[in-house]
Design a protein around this motif. Structure first.
Motif, PDB file in Angstrom:
ATOM      1  N   GLY A  23       0.830  -1.172  -0.023  1.00 29.07           N
ATOM      2  CA  GLY A  23       0.070   0.093  -0.049  1.00 29.07           C
ATOM      3  C   GLY A  23       0.745   1.296  -0.205  1.00 29.07           C
ATOM      4  O   GLY A  23       0.224   2.300   0.000  1.00 29.07           O
ATOM      5  N   GLU A  24       2.139   1.048  -0.094  1.00 27.12           N
ATOM      6  CA  GLU A  24       2.889   2.452   0.100  1.00 27.12           C
ATOM      7  C   GLU A  24       2.579   3.240  -1.078  1.00 27.12           C
ATOM      8  O   GLU A  24       2.751   4.497  -0.936  1.00 27.12           O
ATOM      9  N   GLY A  25       2.671   2.648  -2.468  1.00 27.20           N
ATOM     10  CA  GLY A  25       2.729   3.592  -3.674  1.00 27.20           C
ATOM     11  C   GLY A  25       1.106   4.026  -3.704  1.00 27.20           C
ATOM     12  O   GLY A  25       0.595   4.801  -4.564  1.00 27.20           O
ATOM     13  N   LEU A  26       0.193   3.507  -2.931  1.00 29.07           N
ATOM     14  CA  LEU A  26      -1.287   3.846  -3.338  1.00 29.07           C
ATOM     15  C   LEU A  26      -1.756   5.361  -2.606  1.00 29.07           C
ATOM     16  O   LEU A  26      -2.676   5.679  -3.040  1.00 29.07           O
ATOM     17  N   ARG A  27      -1.041   5.873  -1.678  1.00 26.52           N
ATOM     18  CA  ARG A  27      -1.417   6.813  -0.974  1.00 26.52           C
ATOM     19  C   ARG A  27      -1.055   8.239  -1.833  1.00 26.52           C
ATOM     20  O   ARG A  27      -1.654   9.088  -1.624  1.00 26.52           O
ATOM     21  N   ASP A  28      -0.252   8.021  -2.757  1.00 22.20           N
ATOM     22  CA  ASP A  28      -0.028   9.182  -3.585  1.00 22.20           C
ATOM     23  C   ASP A  28      -1.062   9.352  -4.967  1.00 22.20           C
ATOM     24  O   ASP A  28      -1.099  10.306  -5.568  1.00 22.20           O
TER      25      ASP A  28
ATOM     26  N   GLU B 237      -6.499  -0.321  -4.140  1.00 19.13           N
ATOM     27  CA  GLU B 237      -6.488  -1.179  -2.561  1.00 19.13           C
ATOM     28  C   GLU B 237      -7.021  -2.466  -2.776  1.00 19.13           C
ATOM     29  O   GLU B 237      -6.741  -3.422  -1.986  1.00 19.13           O
ATOM     30  N   SER B 238      -8.206  -2.703  -3.257  1.00 23.34           N
ATOM     31  CA  SER B 238      -9.038  -3.832  -3.271  1.00 23.34           C
ATOM     32  C   SER B 238      -8.095  -4.914  -3.956  1.00 23.34           C
ATOM     33  O   SER B 238      -8.052  -6.139  -3.648  1.00 23.34           O
ATOM     34  N   LEU B 239      -7.437  -4.629  -5.020  1.00 23.25           N
ATOM     35  CA  LEU B 239      -6.701  -5.532  -5.705  1.00 23.25           C
ATOM     36  C   LEU B 239      -5.327  -5.738  -4.869  1.00 23.25           C
ATOM     37  O   LEU B 239      -4.989  -7.230  -4.669  1.00 23.25           O
ATOM     38  N   ALA B 240      -4.908  -4.884  -4.253  1.00 24.78           N
ATOM     39  CA  ALA B 240      -3.806  -5.294  -3.180  1.00 24.78           C
ATOM     40  C   ALA B 240      -4.135  -6.172  -2.370  1.00 24.78           C
ATOM     41  O   ALA B 240      -3.393  -7.071  -1.651  1.00 24.78           O
ATOM     42  N   ARG B 241      -5.416  -5.875  -1.511  1.00 25.26           N
ATOM     43  CA  ARG B 241      -5.803  -6.801  -0.348  1.00 25.26           C
ATOM     44  C   ARG B 241      -6.028  -8.337  -1.188  1.00 25.26           C
ATOM     45  O   ARG B 241      -5.759  -9.443  -0.348  1.00 25.26           O
ATOM     46  N   SER B 242      -6.710  -8.512  -2.217  1.00 24.92           N
ATOM     47  CA  SER B 242      -6.804  -9.801  -2.726  1.00 24.92           C
ATOM     48  C   SER B 242      -5.306 -10.577  -2.842  1.00 24.92           C
ATOM     49  O   SER B 242      -5.232 -11.622  -2.780  1.00 24.92           O
ATOM     50  N   VAL B 243      -4.363  -9.531  -3.325  1.00 26.47           N
ATOM     51  CA  VAL B 243      -3.070 -10.387  -3.469  1.00 26.47           C
ATOM     52  C   VAL B 243      -2.267 -10.657  -2.120  1.00 26.47           C
ATOM     53  O   VAL B 243      -1.875 -11.627  -1.922  1.00 26.47           O
TER      54      VAL B 243
ATOM     55  N   PRO C 175      -9.919   8.977  -6.027  1.00 27.63           N
ATOM     56  CA  PRO C 175     -10.352   8.193  -5.047  1.00 27.63           C
ATOM     57  C   PRO C 175     -10.920   6.629  -5.776  1.00 27.63           C
ATOM     58  O   PRO C 175     -10.832   5.830  -4.903  1.00 27.63           O
ATOM     59  N   GLU C 176     -11.605   6.612  -6.621  1.00 25.34           N
ATOM     60  CA  GLU C 176     -12.157   5.455  -7.339  1.00 25.34           C
ATOM     61  C   GLU C 176     -11.039   4.593  -7.691  1.00 25.34           C
ATOM     62  O   GLU C 176     -10.964   3.414  -7.345  1.00 25.34           O
ATOM     63  N   LEU C 177     -10.133   5.195  -8.331  1.00 26.90           N
ATOM     64  CA  LEU C 177      -8.911   4.362  -8.803  1.00 26.90           C
ATOM     65  C   LEU C 177      -8.211   4.030  -7.614  1.00 26.90           C
ATOM     66  O   LEU C 177      -7.698   2.602  -7.464  1.00 26.90           O
ATOM     67  N   ARG C 178      -7.930   4.504  -6.430  1.00 20.71           N
ATOM     68  CA  ARG C 178      -7.249   4.276  -5.233  1.00 20.71           C
ATOM     69  C   ARG C 178      -8.021   3.070  -4.612  1.00 20.71           C
ATOM     70  O   ARG C 178      -7.474   2.171  -4.221  1.00 20.71           O
ATOM     71  N   ALA C 179      -9.392   3.191  -4.719  1.00 24.08           N
ATOM     72  CA  ALA C 179     -10.054   2.185  -3.958  1.00 24.08           C
ATOM     73  C   ALA C 179     -10.132   0.869  -4.787  1.00 24.08           C
ATOM     74  O   ALA C 179      -9.692  -0.301  -4.327  1.00 24.08           O
ATOM     75  N   VAL C 180      -9.786   0.949  -6.111  1.00 23.01           N
ATOM     76  CA  VAL C 180     -10.004  -0.378  -6.947  1.00 23.01           C
ATOM     77  C   VAL C 180      -8.405  -0.975  -6.814  1.00 23.01           C
ATOM     78  O   VAL C 180      -8.194  -2.116  -6.420  1.00 23.01           O
TER      79      VAL C 180
END
Length: 188
Positions: A158-163, A174-180, A167-172
């Motif tokens: 999640g380090e690179g997601l904060r930048d 983040e969901s992908l990162a969770r599933s990985v 918000p929609e792209l970030r949420a998608v």
């Protein structure tokens, strides 16, 4: 002169073989293919029933809130459209209206007729009849979104997601990162 009482046929000679008749293949339902949602099948299934009860297009019923607006759709609903024999225009539309709202709908009938005719693309409705009765409210237009997962995103994913600003792209992502992360946890 002799008179022949037998009817004459167009063929000359009596020895003609009939051509073989084509036999219709029995209908076989197509098999396989992707699964289809029931919501895609309902307009096809309901089309015969809608036509039997006076609707040429079932989409008039299903899209009623779009045609007349959400305010009028809460208090009135189309019941049938009857056309003169052999015609597909200048029909009479029957509306079911809540009794308390009947005087209001009576005043906006010209607007409703205009909107329905605009929906059809021609003068399909020339007259509207009102029947007072119970109107089923239209289904809620917006579905609630699923709540986000409460499990935190691992720091290395999640380090690179904060930048990311969108918000929609970030949420998608983040969901992908969770599933990985979940997949990696299940493999170990």
């Amino acid at each position: 002169m002799e008179r022949d009482d037998k009817p004459k046929s167009g063929k000359s000679g009596s020895g003609g073989a009939k051509p073989p008749r084509k036999v219709a293949k029995p209908y076989q339902r197509p098999r396989g293919g992707p699964a289809r949602p029931v919501s895609d099948l309902v307009p096809q299934i309901g089309r015969a029933a809608f036509r039997r009860f006076g609707f040429v297009q079932s989409s008039v019923v299903t899209r009623w809130p779009e045609i007349v607006g959400p305010t009028h759709a809460k208090v009135c609903a189309p019941e049938s459209i009857r056309f003169p024999p052999g015609e597909k225009s200048d029909g009479i539309m029957q509306l079911v209206v809540l009794p308390a709202h009947a005087p209001l709908i009576q005043h906006v009938i010209p607007e409703i007729m205009e909107r329905v005719n605009r929906f059809f693309g021609y003068k399909a409705v020339a007259k509207v009849k009102i029947r007072q009765g119970v109107v089923k409210p239209p289904p809620a237009g917006e579905k609630r979104a699923a709540p986000p997962s409460l499990k935190p995103i691992p720091m290395d994913l999640g380090e690179g997601l904060r930048d990311i600003g969108d918000p929609e792209l970030r949420a998608v992502l983040e969901s992908l990162a969770r599933s990985v992360a979940n997949k990696e946890d299940s493999e170990t």
